[in-house]
Design an enzyme around this catalytic site. Sequence first.
Site, PDB file in Angstrom:
ATOM      1  N   SER A 165      37.456 -12.162  71.012  1.00 35.08           N
ATOM      2  CA  SER A 165      37.188 -13.825  71.155  1.00 35.08           C
ATOM      3  C   SER A 165      36.621 -13.665  72.314  1.00 35.08           C
ATOM      4  O   SER A 165      36.946 -12.988  73.418  1.00 35.08           O
ATOM      5  CB  SER A 165      38.628 -14.299  71.151  1.00 35.08           C
ATOM      6  OG  SER A 165      38.556 -15.407  71.592  1.00 35.08           O
ATOM      7  N   TYR A 178      47.822 -14.876  72.722  1.00 36.49           N
ATOM      8  CA  TYR A 178      46.407 -14.799  71.772  1.00 36.49           C
ATOM      9  C   TYR A 178      45.489 -14.094  73.070  1.00 36.49           C
ATOM     10  O   TYR A 178      44.984 -13.301  72.421  1.00 36.49           O
ATOM     11  CB  TYR A 178      46.096 -15.926  71.210  1.00 36.49           C
ATOM     12  CG  TYR A 178      44.761 -16.063  70.712  1.00 36.49           C
ATOM     13  CD1 TYR A 178      44.783 -15.202  69.342  1.00 36.49           C
ATOM     14  CD2 TYR A 178      43.537 -16.560  71.012  1.00 36.49           C
ATOM     15  CE1 TYR A 178      43.470 -15.093  68.662  1.00 36.49           C
ATOM     16  CE2 TYR A 178      42.265 -16.183  70.418  1.00 36.49           C
ATOM     17  CZ  TYR A 178      42.333 -15.697  69.319  1.00 36.49           C
ATOM     18  OH  TYR A 178      41.076 -15.614  68.722  1.00 36.49           O
TER      19      TYR A 178
HETATM   20  N1  LIG Z   1      37.406 -18.752  64.077  1.00 42.55           N
HETATM   21  C1  LIG Z   1      37.559 -18.844  65.568  1.00 42.55           C
HETATM   22  O1  LIG Z   1      37.105 -19.803  66.232  1.00 42.55           O
HETATM   23  C2  LIG Z   1      37.621 -17.407  66.104  1.00 42.55           C
HETATM   24  C3  LIG Z   1      37.396 -17.652  67.489  1.00 42.55           C
HETATM   25  C4  LIG Z   1      37.258 -16.020  68.136  1.00 42.55           C
HETATM   26  C5  LIG Z   1      37.901 -15.253  67.485  1.00 42.55           C
HETATM   27  N2  LIG Z   1      38.169 -15.262  66.213  1.00 42.55           N
HETATM   28  C6  LIG Z   1      38.933 -14.035  65.522  1.00 42.55           C
HETATM   29  O2  LIG Z   1      38.246 -13.666  64.356  1.00 42.55           O
HETATM   30  C7  LIG Z   1      39.089 -13.210  63.502  1.00 42.55           C
HETATM   31  C8  LIG Z   1      38.981 -13.726  62.059  1.00 42.55           C
HETATM   32  O3  LIG Z   1      39.600 -14.980  62.192  1.00 42.55           O
HETATM   33  P1  LIG Z   1      38.902 -15.918  61.391  1.00 42.55           P
HETATM   34  O4  LIG Z   1      38.422 -16.970  62.269  1.00 42.55           O
HETATM   35  O5  LIG Z   1      37.738 -15.678  60.155  1.00 42.55           O
HETATM   36  O6  LIG Z   1      40.277 -16.803  60.693  1.00 42.55           O
HETATM   37  P2  LIG Z   1      40.850 -16.955  59.236  1.00 42.55           P
HETATM   38  O7  LIG Z   1      39.782 -17.453  57.990  1.00 42.55           O
HETATM   39  O8  LIG Z   1      42.029 -17.437  59.174  1.00 42.55           O
HETATM   40  O9  LIG Z   1      40.899 -15.400  58.672  1.00 42.55           O
HETATM   41  C9  LIG Z   1      41.911 -14.505  59.163  1.00 42.55           C
HETATM   42  C10 LIG Z   1      42.078 -13.326  58.333  1.00 42.55           C
HETATM   43  O10 LIG Z   1      42.827 -12.391  58.875  1.00 42.55           O
HETATM   44  C11 LIG Z   1      43.869 -12.110  57.631  1.00 42.55           C
HETATM   45  N3  LIG Z   1      45.367 -11.949  58.050  1.00 42.55           N
HETATM   46  C12 LIG Z   1      45.965 -12.738  58.824  1.00 42.55           C
HETATM   47  N4  LIG Z   1      47.364 -12.192  58.864  1.00 42.55           N
HETATM   48  C13 LIG Z   1      47.340 -10.958  58.168  1.00 42.55           C
HETATM   49  C14 LIG Z   1      48.168 -10.036  57.943  1.00 42.55           C
HETATM   50  N5  LIG Z   1      49.598 -10.281  58.424  1.00 42.55           N
HETATM   51  N6  LIG Z   1      47.876  -9.145  57.297  1.00 42.55           N
HETATM   52  C15 LIG Z   1      46.584  -8.706  56.963  1.00 42.55           C
HETATM   53  N7  LIG Z   1      45.814  -9.702  57.180  1.00 42.55           N
HETATM   54  C16 LIG Z   1      45.900 -10.644  57.772  1.00 42.55           C
HETATM   55  C17 LIG Z   1      43.755 -13.253  56.592  1.00 42.55           C
HETATM   56  O11 LIG Z   1      44.164 -12.921  55.409  1.00 42.55           O
HETATM   57  P3  LIG Z   1      45.454 -13.067  54.513  1.00 42.55           P
HETATM   58  O12 LIG Z   1      45.947 -14.370  54.967  1.00 42.55           O
HETATM   59  O13 LIG Z   1      45.048 -13.342  53.099  1.00 42.55           O
HETATM   60  O14 LIG Z   1      46.133 -12.120  54.808  1.00 42.55           O
HETATM   61  C18 LIG Z   1      42.021 -13.555  56.791  1.00 42.55           C
HETATM   62  O15 LIG Z   1      41.505 -12.893  55.991  1.00 42.55           O
HETATM   63  C19 LIG Z   1      40.447 -13.181  64.132  1.00 42.55           C
HETATM   64  O16 LIG Z   1      40.874 -12.085  64.874  1.00 42.55           O
HETATM   65  C20 LIG Z   1      40.301 -13.878  65.222  1.00 42.55           C
HETATM   66  O17 LIG Z   1      40.994 -13.875  66.394  1.00 42.55           O
HETATM   67  C21 LIG Z   1      38.319 -16.400  65.518  1.00 42.55           C
END
Ligand SMILES: NC(=O)c1ccc[n+]([C@@H]2O[C@H](COP(=O)([O-])OP(=O)(O)OC[C@H]3O[C@@H](n4cnc5c(N)ncnc54)[C@H](OP(=O)(O)O)[C@@H]3O)[C@@H](O)[C@H]2O)c1
Length: 292
Positions: A165, A178
Site C-alpha cells: 500500500s 495496518y
Molecule cells: N482498496 C484500497 O484502497 C487499498 C489501498 C492500498 C492497499 N490495498 C491492499 O489491497 C489488497 C486487496 O484489498 P482490496 O482493496 O481488494 O479489498 P477487498 O475487496 O476487501 O479484498 C480483500 C480480499 O482479501 C480476502 N481476505 C480477507 N480476509 C481474509 C482471510 N482471513 N483469509 C483469506 N482471505 C481473506 C477477502 O476475501 P474473503 O472475505 O472472501 O476471505 C478479499 O478477497 C489488501 O492487501 C489491501 O491492504 C487496498
Amino acid sequence: MSPSAPSHDLSTTKKNLSRTSFRPLQGHRALVTGASSGIGEQYARQLAALGSDLVLAARRVDRLEKLALELEKTHGIRAVAVATDLGRPGEGARLAKAVCLPDQPVTLLVNNAGIGPYAPFLETDVEKHLSTIQLNVTALTELTHHVATHMRSHGRPSYISNVASIAAYQATPNFAVYGGTKHYVRLFSEVIRNELQNTNISVSCLCPGGTYTEFLEKAGQQLKASGHAAMMPAAEVARQGILGMLRNRAVVVPGLLNKIACFLPRLVPTGFGIAVAGIAMRRSVSQVKAQP
Ligand SMILES: NC(=O)c1ccc[n+]([C@@H]2O[C@H](COP(=O)([O-])OP(=O)(O)OC[C@H]3O[C@@H](n4cnc5c(N)ncnc54)[C@H](OP(=O)(O)O)[C@@H]3O)[C@@H](O)[C@H]2O)c1
C-alpha cells in the site's frame, strides 16, 4: 534482470494487455489470495485473459467458484477455487501444500489478501490488531516461503507480486498496525527480491493508494467528496501490478498522486509527515463502523 530470471518478451505487453489473442502466460499457474473481490479479483481476471491457469483463494468460496467458472468459460483456462482463512495460524502452509503440486507447478503467486481496520489504536480490540498482523504479515510470509521454495525446486520462470500500500511509505494516524504491516510487506519484498535475483523467481511489490473496493467499508472508512480525487479503479491497479511483476519492477505505485505521496515522506521528519498525513486523511475520509 539476471540471465536466469524470467524472460518473457514483454516489449509489447502494455498495449496488448487487453487483446484476447495475446496469451504470454499460457502454461503458467497462478495462486491469487483474496481473489473473491477487489484488486485480487481483478488480478485473477487479467491473469486469466493472459492465458494463466488459476488457483483462487479466499474465505467466500461461493464467489470464487462463480469466478472460476466464468474465467474458464471465457478464456479457456483451468481455474479452481480454494476456501481458506489465512487469518488462522498455519493456514498459509496448508494452502501451499494443497496447491503446489509436482505435476501442476505454481509459477505465479499474488499475495493480495489483506485487511486494514481504520481507528485509533486503543479503540480497536487487540484481537483485531493481531488478526491483521496474522493475515497481512504472517500468512504472507509463510505462503511466500513455501511457494518460493516450490518455485525454486521446479525451476520454471516464476513471479511473486506482494500487495502492500502507499501506507508502506507514509505512516498515518488510525492506521498504526495496518501501516506497520504494509511497511513490512514492502521491505520484505525488496529484500527477498535481492536474495532471489540470480534465480528463476522475480519479486515485485504493488503499493496502491485509495482504490474502489470493499476494503473501505470493511476498514470503517467512508469517503468524503474530496476523498474521490485520488481513488483508482481496481482493474487499473491490478493491471499495473501485473505489468510491473512481469517486467520485474521492484515496486509499483499506480497513479501520479500516489507516487507523490510515496516520495514526499522522504523529505520531511517522520513525526511531521504523520501529522500532515492525519490532516489529509481526515479531509478525505470519515471513520465509521466497520462492516464485517
Ligand atoms: N482498496 C484500497 O484502497 C487499498 C489501498 C492500498 C492497499 N490495498 C491492499 O489491497 C489488497 C486487496 O484489498 P482490496 O482493496 O481488494 O479489498 P477487498 O475487496 O476487501 O479484498 C480483500 C480480499 O482479501 C480476502 N481476505 C480477507 N480476509 C481474509 C482471510 N482471513 N483469509 C483469506 N482471505 C481473506 C477477502 O476475501 P474473503 O472475505 O472472501 O476471505 C478479499 O478477497 C489488501 O492487501 C489491501 O491492504 C487496498
